[in-house]
Design a protein around this motif. Structure first.
Motif, PDB file in Angstrom:
ATOM      1  N   PRO A 233      -4.751 -13.320   5.758  1.00  0.00           N
ATOM      2  CA  PRO A 233      -5.979 -13.987   6.233  1.00  0.00           C
ATOM      3  C   PRO A 233      -7.198 -13.529   5.451  1.00  0.00           C
ATOM      4  CG  PRO A 233      -5.343 -12.209   7.712  1.00  0.00           C
ATOM      5  CD  PRO A 233      -4.216 -12.370   6.736  1.00  0.00           C
ATOM      6  N   LEU A 234      -8.207 -14.395   5.395  1.00  0.00           N
ATOM      7  CA  LEU A 234      -9.477 -13.983   4.804  1.00  0.00           C
ATOM      8  C   LEU A 234      -9.996 -12.755   5.539  1.00  0.00           C
ATOM      9  CD1 LEU A 234     -11.454 -17.344   4.375  1.00  0.00           C
ATOM     10  CD2 LEU A 234     -10.318 -16.000   2.574  1.00  0.00           C
ATOM     11  N   ASP A 235     -10.693 -11.902   4.812  1.00  0.00           N
ATOM     12  CA  ASP A 235     -11.286 -10.705   5.421  1.00  0.00           C
ATOM     13  C   ASP A 235     -12.249 -11.110   6.539  1.00  0.00           C
ATOM     14  OD1 ASP A 235     -11.675  -7.922   5.560  1.00  0.00           O
ATOM     15  OD2 ASP A 235     -13.579  -8.143   4.515  1.00  0.00           O
ATOM     16  N   SER A 236     -12.863 -12.277   6.405  1.00  0.00           N
ATOM     17  CA  SER A 236     -13.841 -12.750   7.392  1.00  0.00           C
ATOM     18  C   SER A 236     -13.195 -13.391   8.629  1.00  0.00           C
ATOM     19  CB  SER A 236     -14.754 -13.788   6.730  1.00  0.00           C
ATOM     20  OG  SER A 236     -13.965 -14.866   6.240  1.00  0.00           O
ATOM     21  N   ASN A 237     -11.909 -13.656   8.591  1.00  0.00           N
ATOM     22  CA  ASN A 237     -11.240 -14.432   9.653  1.00  0.00           C
ATOM     23  C   ASN A 237     -10.776 -13.502  10.777  1.00  0.00           C
ATOM     24  OD1 ASN A 237      -9.912 -16.350  11.148  1.00  0.00           O
ATOM     25  ND2 ASN A 237      -8.651 -17.135   9.456  1.00  0.00           N
ATOM     26  N   THR A 238     -11.746 -12.966  11.515  1.00  0.00           N
ATOM     27  CA  THR A 238     -11.419 -11.936  12.509  1.00  0.00           C
ATOM     28  C   THR A 238     -10.525 -12.479  13.630  1.00  0.00           C
ATOM     29  OG1 THR A 238     -13.519 -12.412  13.570  1.00  0.00           O
ATOM     30  CG2 THR A 238     -13.468 -10.532  12.092  1.00  0.00           C
ATOM     31  N   GLU A 239     -10.653 -13.765  13.952  1.00  0.00           N
ATOM     32  CA  GLU A 239      -9.789 -14.326  15.000  1.00  0.00           C
ATOM     33  C   GLU A 239      -8.331 -14.324  14.556  1.00  0.00           C
ATOM     34  OE1 GLU A 239     -12.081 -17.870  15.373  1.00  0.00           O
ATOM     35  OE2 GLU A 239     -12.576 -17.420  17.460  1.00  0.00           O
ATOM     36  N   ALA A 240      -8.112 -14.629  13.274  1.00  0.00           N
ATOM     37  CA  ALA A 240      -6.732 -14.595  12.761  1.00  0.00           C
ATOM     38  C   ALA A 240      -6.211 -13.150  12.741  1.00  0.00           C
ATOM     39  CB  ALA A 240      -6.663 -15.217  11.375  1.00  0.00           C
ATOM     40  N   HIS A 241      -7.085 -12.178  12.424  1.00  0.00           N
ATOM     41  CA  HIS A 241      -6.624 -10.774  12.430  1.00  0.00           C
ATOM     42  C   HIS A 241      -6.097 -10.421  13.820  1.00  0.00           C
ATOM     43  CE1 HIS A 241     -10.023 -10.080   9.259  1.00  0.00           C
ATOM     44  NE2 HIS A 241      -9.037 -10.820   8.785  1.00  0.00           N
ATOM     45  N   ARG A 242      -6.854 -10.827  14.841  1.00  0.00           N
ATOM     46  CA  ARG A 242      -6.460 -10.522  16.216  1.00  0.00           C
ATOM     47  C   ARG A 242      -5.135 -11.218  16.561  1.00  0.00           C
ATOM     48  NH1 ARG A 242     -11.412 -11.769  18.507  1.00  0.00           N
ATOM     49  NH2 ARG A 242     -10.615 -13.632  19.508  1.00  0.00           N
ATOM     50  N   PHE A 243      -5.034 -12.453  16.113  1.00  0.00           N
ATOM     51  CA  PHE A 243      -3.814 -13.239  16.339  1.00  0.00           C
ATOM     52  C   PHE A 243      -2.599 -12.517  15.751  1.00  0.00           C
ATOM     53  CE2 PHE A 243      -1.045 -16.561  14.399  1.00  0.00           C
ATOM     54  CZ  PHE A 243      -0.599 -17.201  15.544  1.00  0.00           C
ATOM     55  N   TYR A 244      -2.712 -12.076  14.490  1.00  0.00           N
ATOM     56  CA  TYR A 244      -1.578 -11.400  13.837  1.00  0.00           C
ATOM     57  C   TYR A 244      -1.306 -10.040  14.467  1.00  0.00           C
ATOM     58  CZ  TYR A 244      -1.821 -15.006  10.238  1.00  0.00           C
ATOM     59  OH  TYR A 244      -1.805 -16.204   9.578  1.00  0.00           O
ATOM     60  N   GLU A 245      -2.367  -9.312  14.809  1.00  0.00           N
ATOM     61  CA  GLU A 245      -2.169  -7.978  15.405  1.00  0.00           C
ATOM     62  C   GLU A 245      -1.425  -8.107  16.734  1.00  0.00           C
ATOM     63  OE1 GLU A 245      -6.127  -6.422  15.389  1.00  0.00           O
ATOM     64  OE2 GLU A 245      -6.078  -6.126  13.212  1.00  0.00           O
ATOM     65  N   ARG A 246      -1.764  -9.139  17.500  1.00  0.00           N
ATOM     66  CA  ARG A 246      -1.084  -9.313  18.777  1.00  0.00           C
ATOM     67  C   ARG A 246       0.402  -9.622  18.581  1.00  0.00           C
ATOM     68  NH1 ARG A 246      -4.838 -12.563  22.064  1.00  0.00           N
ATOM     69  NH2 ARG A 246      -4.028 -14.221  20.756  1.00  0.00           N
ATOM     70  N   LEU A 247       0.732 -10.222  17.445  1.00  0.00           N
ATOM     71  CA  LEU A 247       2.135 -10.514  17.147  1.00  0.00           C
ATOM     72  C   LEU A 247       2.861  -9.292  16.574  1.00  0.00           C
ATOM     73  CD1 LEU A 247       1.513 -14.030  15.638  1.00  0.00           C
ATOM     74  CD2 LEU A 247       3.203 -13.596  17.425  1.00  0.00           C
ATOM     75  N   GLY A 248       2.133  -8.198  16.366  1.00  0.00           N
ATOM     76  CA  GLY A 248       2.757  -6.962  15.880  1.00  0.00           C
ATOM     77  C   GLY A 248       2.504  -6.657  14.416  1.00  0.00           C
ATOM     78  N   PHE A 249       1.785  -7.528  13.723  1.00  0.00           N
ATOM     79  CA  PHE A 249       1.488  -7.274  12.308  1.00  0.00           C
ATOM     80  C   PHE A 249       0.557  -6.069  12.186  1.00  0.00           C
ATOM     81  CE2 PHE A 249       3.028 -11.546  12.004  1.00  0.00           C
ATOM     82  CZ  PHE A 249       3.469 -11.715  10.702  1.00  0.00           C
ATOM     83  N   GLU A 250       0.736  -5.312  11.104  1.00  0.00           N
ATOM     84  CA  GLU A 250      -0.097  -4.134  10.842  1.00  0.00           C
ATOM     85  C   GLU A 250      -0.872  -4.328   9.540  1.00  0.00           C
ATOM     86  OE1 GLU A 250       2.375  -0.422  12.456  1.00  0.00           O
ATOM     87  OE2 GLU A 250       3.522  -1.727  11.114  1.00  0.00           O
ATOM     88  N   PHE A 251      -2.127  -3.876   9.571  1.00  0.00           N
ATOM     89  CA  PHE A 251      -2.985  -3.969   8.382  1.00  0.00           C
ATOM     90  C   PHE A 251      -2.400  -3.123   7.262  1.00  0.00           C
ATOM     91  CE2 PHE A 251      -6.473  -2.080   5.908  1.00  0.00           C
ATOM     92  CZ  PHE A 251      -7.028  -3.235   5.363  1.00  0.00           C
ATOM     93  N   VAL A 252      -2.344  -3.700   6.050  1.00  0.00           N
ATOM     94  CA  VAL A 252      -1.842  -2.962   4.888  1.00  0.00           C
ATOM     95  C   VAL A 252      -2.991  -2.602   3.956  1.00  0.00           C
ATOM     96  CG1 VAL A 252      -0.303  -3.028   2.878  1.00  0.00           C
ATOM     97  CG2 VAL A 252       0.374  -4.165   5.010  1.00  0.00           C
ATOM     98  N   GLU A 253      -3.767  -3.615   3.535  1.00  0.00           N
ATOM     99  CA  GLU A 253      -4.834  -3.369   2.559  1.00  0.00           C
ATOM    100  C   GLU A 253      -5.741  -4.586   2.464  1.00  0.00           C
ATOM    101  OE1 GLU A 253      -3.146  -3.016  -1.359  1.00  0.00           O
ATOM    102  OE2 GLU A 253      -2.078  -4.920  -1.191  1.00  0.00           O
ATOM    103  N   ASN A 254      -6.938  -4.363   1.952  1.00  0.00           N
ATOM    104  CA  ASN A 254      -7.790  -5.473   1.532  1.00  0.00           C
ATOM    105  C   ASN A 254      -7.367  -5.846   0.121  1.00  0.00           C
ATOM    106  OD1 ASN A 254      -9.814  -4.129   3.669  1.00  0.00           O
ATOM    107  ND2 ASN A 254     -10.303  -6.276   3.309  1.00  0.00           N
ATOM    108  N   ARG A 255      -7.311  -7.137  -0.132  1.00  0.00           N
ATOM    109  CA  ARG A 255      -6.869  -7.567  -1.462  1.00  0.00           C
ATOM    110  C   ARG A 255      -7.558  -8.871  -1.830  1.00  0.00           C
ATOM    111  NH1 ARG A 255      -0.590  -8.532  -3.409  1.00  0.00           N
ATOM    112  NH2 ARG A 255      -1.173  -9.605  -5.319  1.00  0.00           N
ATOM    113  N   ARG A 256      -7.953  -8.996  -3.094  1.00  0.00           N
ATOM    114  CA  ARG A 256      -8.574 -10.232  -3.553  1.00  0.00           C
ATOM    115  C   ARG A 256      -7.500 -11.132  -4.167  1.00  0.00           C
ATOM    116  NH1 ARG A 256     -13.955 -11.743  -4.250  1.00  0.00           N
ATOM    117  NH2 ARG A 256     -14.163 -13.432  -5.767  1.00  0.00           N
TER     118      ARG A 256
END
Ligand SMILES: CC(C)(COP(=O)(O)OP(=O)(O)OC[C@H]1O[C@@H](n2cnc3c(N)ncnc32)[C@H](O)[C@@H]1OP(=O)(O)O)[C@@H](O)C(=O)NCCC(=O)NCCS
Length: 171
Positions: A127-150
Motif C-alpha cells: 500500500p501507499l505510505d499515505s494509505n493508512t486505512e489500507a495499513h489497518r486493513f492489512y494489519e487486522r488480517l495479520g500482515f506485518e510491516f516490513v519496510e518503506n519502499r519506493r
C-alpha cells in the motif's frame, strides 16, 4: 446478505468496461495514482504467474484482486525476490461498497488460495505510505510491516503475512 455469497472468478475480456470504470473512482485513484493496468492487453492473456479475479456478491461484481508470483512476474516490479512468495493487489470498485466486509472476505479467499500451494512461504502487499486505512486493513488480517519502499513514483509500505502467522490466525 451472507458473506458466503461472495466468490472470486477469473477476470475476462468482457470485464474491460467495468475495470476501466472502477479505475476512475476517486478511492481507487487515490490508492494507486500512477499505475496503468493496460486492461485491454492484460485481460487478453493469462500468464502462469498471475491470477486476476473479480469478486462477486450474488452475481454482482464488487471488487478486483490480483495475485502474482513476484519472482516470475515479467516486469519484475518487486525486483530481485526469492521463489515462494505471492503479491496481492486489491480494491473495491464502487465507493458505496467500501467498509462492508467485502475486502476482508476477498483477501481471506485469496490467502486460502495462496497458502494452498505448499511452496508459498509468505504473501506481500505494498500500500501507499499515505494509505493508512489500507495499513489497518492489512494489519487486522495479520500482515506485518516490513519496510518503506519506493516503487517507481510511489512511496509505499511493504507488509508481509508469513505462512506461520497465517496458520496461527486460523486456530
Ligand atoms: C482496502 C480495501 C480493499 C478494504 O476493503 P473493504 O471492503 O473496504 O474493507 P472491509 O469492509 O472488509 O474492512 C473495513 C476496513 O477496511 C479499511 N479501509 C480501507 N479503506 C477504506 C475505505 N475507503 N472505507 C472504509 N474502510 C476502508 C479500514 O481499515 C476498515 O477498517 P476500520 O473499520 O477499522 O476503518 C478497500 O477499502 C479499498 O478498496 N480501498 C481503496 C483501494 C485500496 O486502498 N486498496 C489497497 C491498496 S494496497
Amino acid at each position: 446478505m451472507s458473506q458466503r455469497d461472495l466468490h472470486l472468478r477469473p477476470a475476462v475480456p468482457a470485464d474491460l468496461a467495468l475495470l476501466r470504470h472502477w479505475d476512475e473512482q476517486p478511492h481507487v485513484i487515490a490508492s494507486d495514482p500512477n499505475d496503468d493496468w493496460a486492461w485491454e492487453e492484460e485481460l487478453a492473456r493469462t500468464p502462469p504467474w498471475r491470477e486476476q479475479l473479480v469478486a462477486e456478491v450474488n452475481g454482482r461484481p464488487v471488487g478486483f484482486i490480483q495475485i502474482i508470483d513476484p519472482a516470475r512476474e515479467d516486469s519484475h516490479y518487486w525486483g530481485d525476490v526469492p521463489d515462494g512468495l505471492r503479491a496481492v493487489d486489491i480494491w473495491i470498485g464502487e465507493a458505496r461498497d467500501l467498509g462492508r466486509g467485502y475486502g476482508t472476505r476477498m483477501m481471506n479467499l485469496a490467502l486460502v488460495q495462496c497458502f494452498a500451494e505448499p511452496g508459498v512461504s509468505a504473501v506481500l502487499v505494498d500500500p501507499l505510505d499515505s494509505n493508512t486505512e489500507a495499513h489497518r486493513f492489512y494489519e487486522r488480517l495479520g500482515f506485518e510491516f516490513v519496510e518503506n519502499r519506493r516503487f517507481g513514483e510511489d512511496d509505499c509500505r511493504v507488509y508481509r503475512l508469513t505462512r506461520e502467522r497465517y496458520a496461527q490466525g486460523q486456530d
